[in-house]
Design an enzyme around this catalytic site. Sequence first.
Site, PDB file in Angstrom:
ATOM      1  N   ASP A   1       0.844  -1.200   0.000  1.00  0.00           N
ATOM      2  CA  ASP A   1       0.000   0.000   0.000  1.00  0.00           C
ATOM      3  C   ASP A   1       0.875   1.245   0.000  1.00  0.00           C
ATOM      4  O   ASP A   1       1.553   1.535   0.982  1.00  0.00           O
ATOM      5  CB  ASP A   1      -0.892   0.009   1.253  1.00  0.00           C
TER       6      ASP A   1
ATOM      7  N   HIS B   1      -7.553   9.630  -2.012  1.00  0.00           N
ATOM      8  CA  HIS B   1      -6.890   9.600  -0.702  1.00  0.00           C
ATOM      9  C   HIS B   1      -7.764  10.199   0.412  1.00  0.00           C
ATOM     10  O   HIS B   1      -7.841   9.637   1.514  1.00  0.00           O
ATOM     11  CB  HIS B   1      -5.550  10.339  -0.798  1.00  0.00           C
TER      12      HIS B   1
ATOM     13  N   TYR C   1       3.349   9.748  -0.641  1.00  0.00           N
ATOM     14  CA  TYR C   1       4.417   9.127   0.162  1.00  0.00           C
ATOM     15  C   TYR C   1       5.792   9.296  -0.516  1.00  0.00           C
ATOM     16  O   TYR C   1       6.823   9.022   0.091  1.00  0.00           O
ATOM     17  CB  TYR C   1       4.164   7.627   0.395  1.00  0.00           C
TER      18      TYR C   1
ATOM     19  N   LYS D   1      -2.670   5.882  -4.410  1.00  0.00           N
ATOM     20  CA  LYS D   1      -3.767   6.810  -4.103  1.00  0.00           C
ATOM     21  C   LYS D   1      -3.576   8.156  -4.798  1.00  0.00           C
ATOM     22  O   LYS D   1      -2.433   8.608  -4.970  1.00  0.00           O
ATOM     23  CB  LYS D   1      -3.842   7.053  -2.579  1.00  0.00           C
TER      24      LYS D   1
ATOM     25  N   LYS E   1       2.424  -1.089   8.857  1.00  0.00           N
ATOM     26  CA  LYS E   1       3.719  -0.642   8.317  1.00  0.00           C
ATOM     27  C   LYS E   1       4.834  -1.108   9.235  1.00  0.00           C
ATOM     28  O   LYS E   1       4.745  -0.991  10.463  1.00  0.00           O
ATOM     29  CB  LYS E   1       3.725   0.891   8.209  1.00  0.00           C
TER      30      LYS E   1
HETATM   31  N1  LIG Z   1      -5.259   6.433   3.586  1.00  0.00           N
HETATM   32  C1  LIG Z   1      -4.681   7.187   4.482  1.00  0.00           C
HETATM   33  O1  LIG Z   1      -5.020   8.368   4.658  1.00  0.00           O
HETATM   34  C2  LIG Z   1      -3.571   6.629   5.293  1.00  0.00           C
HETATM   35  C3  LIG Z   1      -3.062   7.356   6.383  1.00  0.00           C
HETATM   36  C4  LIG Z   1      -2.036   6.795   7.135  1.00  0.00           C
HETATM   37  C5  LIG Z   1      -1.535   5.542   6.812  1.00  0.00           C
HETATM   38  N2  LIG Z   1      -2.041   4.859   5.713  1.00  0.00           N
HETATM   39  C6  LIG Z   1      -1.509   3.531   5.314  1.00  0.00           C
HETATM   40  O2  LIG Z   1      -1.598   2.651   6.431  1.00  0.00           O
HETATM   41  C7  LIG Z   1      -0.306   2.091   6.691  1.00  0.00           C
HETATM   42  C8  LIG Z   1      -0.160   1.737   8.149  1.00  0.00           C
HETATM   43  O3  LIG Z   1      -0.405   2.856   8.982  1.00  0.00           O
HETATM   44  P1  LIG Z   1       0.741   3.594   9.835  1.00  0.00           P
HETATM   45  O4  LIG Z   1       2.028   3.385   9.150  1.00  0.00           O
HETATM   46  O5  LIG Z   1       0.287   4.986  10.067  1.00  0.00           O
HETATM   47  O6  LIG Z   1       0.662   2.889  11.260  1.00  0.00           O
HETATM   48  P2  LIG Z   1       0.720   1.387  11.852  1.00  0.00           P
HETATM   49  O7  LIG Z   1       0.876   0.381  10.782  1.00  0.00           O
HETATM   50  O8  LIG Z   1      -0.453   1.266  12.777  1.00  0.00           O
HETATM   51  O9  LIG Z   1       2.005   1.432  12.781  1.00  0.00           O
HETATM   52  C9  LIG Z   1       3.303   1.556  12.257  1.00  0.00           C
HETATM   53  C10 LIG Z   1       4.269   1.765  13.429  1.00  0.00           C
HETATM   54  O10 LIG Z   1       4.240   0.631  14.292  1.00  0.00           O
HETATM   55  C11 LIG Z   1       5.535   0.031  14.347  1.00  0.00           C
HETATM   56  N3  LIG Z   1       5.321  -1.433  14.315  1.00  0.00           N
HETATM   57  C12 LIG Z   1       4.964  -2.195  13.249  1.00  0.00           C
HETATM   58  N4  LIG Z   1       4.795  -3.473  13.609  1.00  0.00           N
HETATM   59  C13 LIG Z   1       5.055  -3.548  14.935  1.00  0.00           C
HETATM   60  C14 LIG Z   1       5.053  -4.603  15.878  1.00  0.00           C
HETATM   61  N5  LIG Z   1       4.755  -5.846  15.507  1.00  0.00           N
HETATM   62  N6  LIG Z   1       5.367  -4.316  17.168  1.00  0.00           N
HETATM   63  C15 LIG Z   1       5.683  -3.049  17.535  1.00  0.00           C
HETATM   64  N7  LIG Z   1       5.693  -2.000  16.683  1.00  0.00           N
HETATM   65  C16 LIG Z   1       5.386  -2.243  15.389  1.00  0.00           C
HETATM   66  C17 LIG Z   1       6.297   0.548  13.166  1.00  0.00           C
HETATM   67  O11 LIG Z   1       7.676   0.662  13.445  1.00  0.00           O
HETATM   68  P3  LIG Z   1       8.808  -0.129  12.582  1.00  0.00           P
HETATM   69  O12 LIG Z   1       8.648   0.284  11.154  1.00  0.00           O
HETATM   70  O13 LIG Z   1      10.085   0.331  13.198  1.00  0.00           O
HETATM   71  O14 LIG Z   1       8.529  -1.605  12.796  1.00  0.00           O
HETATM   72  C18 LIG Z   1       5.689   1.937  12.985  1.00  0.00           C
HETATM   73  O15 LIG Z   1       6.295   2.862  13.843  1.00  0.00           O
HETATM   74  C19 LIG Z   1       0.635   3.200   6.206  1.00  0.00           C
HETATM   75  O16 LIG Z   1       1.967   2.769   6.079  1.00  0.00           O
HETATM   76  C20 LIG Z   1      -0.033   3.581   4.923  1.00  0.00           C
HETATM   77  O17 LIG Z   1       0.258   2.646   3.894  1.00  0.00           O
HETATM   78  C21 LIG Z   1      -3.043   5.394   4.973  1.00  0.00           C
END
Ligand SMILES: NC(=O)c1ccc[n+]([C@@H]2O[C@H](COP(=O)([O-])OP(=O)(O)OC[C@H]3O[C@@H](n4cnc5c(N)ncnc54)[C@H](OP(=O)(O)O)[C@@H]3O)[C@@H](O)[C@H]2O)c1
Length: 275
Positions: free
Chosen positions: A46, A109, A51, A76, A231
Amino acid sequence: MPTIPPVTLNNGVEIPQIGLGVFLVPDAETKQAVSSALDVGYRHIDTAMIYENERAVGAAIAESDIPRDALFVTTKCWNSDQGYDEALAAFEASRDLLGLDYVDLYLIHWPVAAKDRYVDTWKAFEQLYADGRVRAIGVSNFQPPHLQRLLDETETVPAINQVELHPWLQQREVRAFDAQHGIVTEAWSPISRGEKLADPTLQQVAAKHSVTPAQVILRWHLDLGNVIIPKSVDKDRMAANLDLFTIRLDEDDHAKIGALDEGSRVGPDPDDMDG
Ligand SMILES: NC(=O)c1ccc[n+]([C@@H]2O[C@H](COP(=O)([O-])OP(=O)(O)OC[C@H]3O[C@@H](n4cnc5c(N)ncnc54)[C@H](OP(=O)(O)O)[C@@H]3O)[C@@H](O)[C@H]2O)c1
């Protein structure tokens, strides 16, 4: 390597229920991160124009020997590219950066309702779909009134609504609307950016099943039927985030996690995103 079960979208296309999110992964690190993810079993990535790492996502895909039709790539359309002609041009720019013949899922988006261009943008998405340049089209951060407007004024029901969703923001109303209309709900920030993994309730459920709090949350999402895109840039955490298929949460676990909902966001409120 785990086999990730697919979720079937309203046009029959299948999306792997777990994907890798690459928001905030710097361009220079993205190729390595995506290659590691493909290595441990991810088949769904994704990304988004905003990004600024689509080229690196494409480079990792080009280097892998995984057949294109075994991969699922989402990107997106950013807010400043909304509008019929603008969205078509933005799509071509993304496709070029990714180096792909087609994109699996293209999302608006944010609705950016103040600009009032998402209906025209969606009509461009319908054209991309009709042309076969995308396999499915959807939206992100859409609230029920935005979705209702697309249902009323256009021909195509979005395949996906990708929204911020985790135990502290369970989005019951959005999920109910999505389900009622055959729209799959996809969770962004599915583990709330890791900010609340020390929560005592989560710790307790995790200890009971001898797994991590992150795995408890991700399993909870799968039980709800959400598509998730956690992520990580760390290969071990990537693998742990896929290792969910032997975890069995019971009714009591679900009741406890259900009670964590407090409506708190880690990202912007869609109603405040106006540019
Ligand atoms: N459509 C939208 O508006 C929108 C907005 C925001 C995000 N997104 C998408 O959603 C994806 C995920 O959301 P996000 O990146 O905001 O947050 P997330 O996936 O909820 O959390 C990512 C964070 O958690 C850590 N992490 C990952 N796995 C872990 C585990 N097993 N244990 C402990 N920590 C862990 C990661 O660090 P490390 O990398 O160091 O492991 C990172 O700091 C984004 O990457 C993006 O593709 C979309």
